[in-house]
Design an enzyme around this catalytic site. Sequence first.
Site, PDB file in Angstrom:
ATOM      1  N   LYS A 191       3.170  30.171  36.772  1.00 36.88           N
ATOM      2  CA  LYS A 191       4.927  30.565  36.760  1.00 36.88           C
ATOM      3  C   LYS A 191       5.629  29.448  36.148  1.00 36.88           C
ATOM      4  CE  LYS A 191       7.771  33.402  38.644  1.00 36.88           C
ATOM      5  NZ  LYS A 191       7.949  34.716  38.213  1.00 36.88           N
ATOM      6  N   ASP A 251      -7.364  38.465  47.082  1.00 42.39           N
ATOM      7  CA  ASP A 251      -7.458  39.620  47.852  1.00 42.39           C
ATOM      8  C   ASP A 251      -6.970  40.820  47.247  1.00 42.39           C
ATOM      9  OD1 ASP A 251      -8.016  37.539  50.131  1.00 42.39           O
ATOM     10  OD2 ASP A 251      -6.621  38.973  51.319  1.00 42.39           O
TER      11      ASP A 251
HETATM   12 MG    MG Z   1      -7.596  34.270  51.343  1.00 45.12          MG
END
Ligand code: MG
Length: 370
Positions: A191, A251
Amino acid sequence: MKKTIAMLPGDGIGKEVMDGAKEILKAIGEQFHHTFTFQYGKIGGEALDHQNDPLPEETLALCKNSDAVLLGAVGGPKWESNSPEKRPEKGLLRLRKDMKLHANIRPVKAYESLADHSPFKKEYVENVDMVIVRELTGGLYFGKPSERQHAGGKESAVDTLFYSKEEVDRIIRTAFEMAKGRKMKVTSVDKANVLESSRMWRETAEEIAKEYPDIELEHMLVDNAAMQLIKNPARFDVIVTENMFGDILSDEASVLTGSLGMLPSASLSEEGLHLYEPVHGSAPDIAGKNLANPLAMILSAAMMLRQSFGMEAEAEAVENAVKRVLDGGKLTPDLAVKGKTILSTVEMVEEVKAVLAEEDAILSIMEAYA
Ligand code: MG
Ligand code: IPM
């Protein structure tokens, strides 16, 4: 070969999936004539319940005296309101830090037979084959201060994103080394338009890239990376990123494979003692019900065979067996759709074992004729 494996099942489905991995390792041991010794230790909520410490000394000692560590999962609602030091997750974080597991390798590979299980269109996910290299012992997870403050009667809270140049250098090097054996491309995610730590990260990546002229380096802002993972996931080869960014993106990326229950990971240290764990958590809602997908844990054990023990054929045998079971349309509930056979955790392990035994039988016939 003789190998000692530290087994830390942890909480929730951690125990069930660990039992599965043990079964598969026992089968591999018999087939390939290795002796695996399994030594169990407590971590997370279970360790808190017994010893009021999420990472007891003896667990750490057990890990350090083993050839590799397998971990299930930690955490659950029972310990959610515990103080920060008495949370199950703290045990895992301390273990990562104590074992100096700075690089978390999370391969995300779409299985052809699961392409219909992803919520994305098949053409988007079918060529997905990437590795997320997540920095694991620094960044926002470990920076100090990290605390609640009460100055002047006002409550506030702080976490710190700190990196030394050395830490960044080390993880980016790991990513470049991984890209060598793959599609020769590194995407460094940061970022840098906002964070100073990201600007140093980017500079460091540029410096290291000079040492690897054959490998393509691109920089990507983390918000854009989150979008590109969904828009065009096949474009990625090796992604390298900060601890928390990597936690979130991995994820997200798991959805491409059809289920978080499919993703293995390896946490590597420079000293050579590594830890392997599924990316998924303890899934308290399905714990103890024989519903969990054991494949991420089994595939983590395969990564251990290859990376820690140099057992390439053994690792491939496990990975091929998993692939064949999936191709046969037998799936755990997290993956199942209409028309497929739904297996319990234990049944899935039995299926993988059956395929391993079959392959073994074929191999011995071939040997007999050779
Ligand atoms: Mg995790
Ligand atoms: C992971 C998990 C852990 C993490 C938790 C359980 C502390 O989400 O391994 O991705 O955030 O690193």
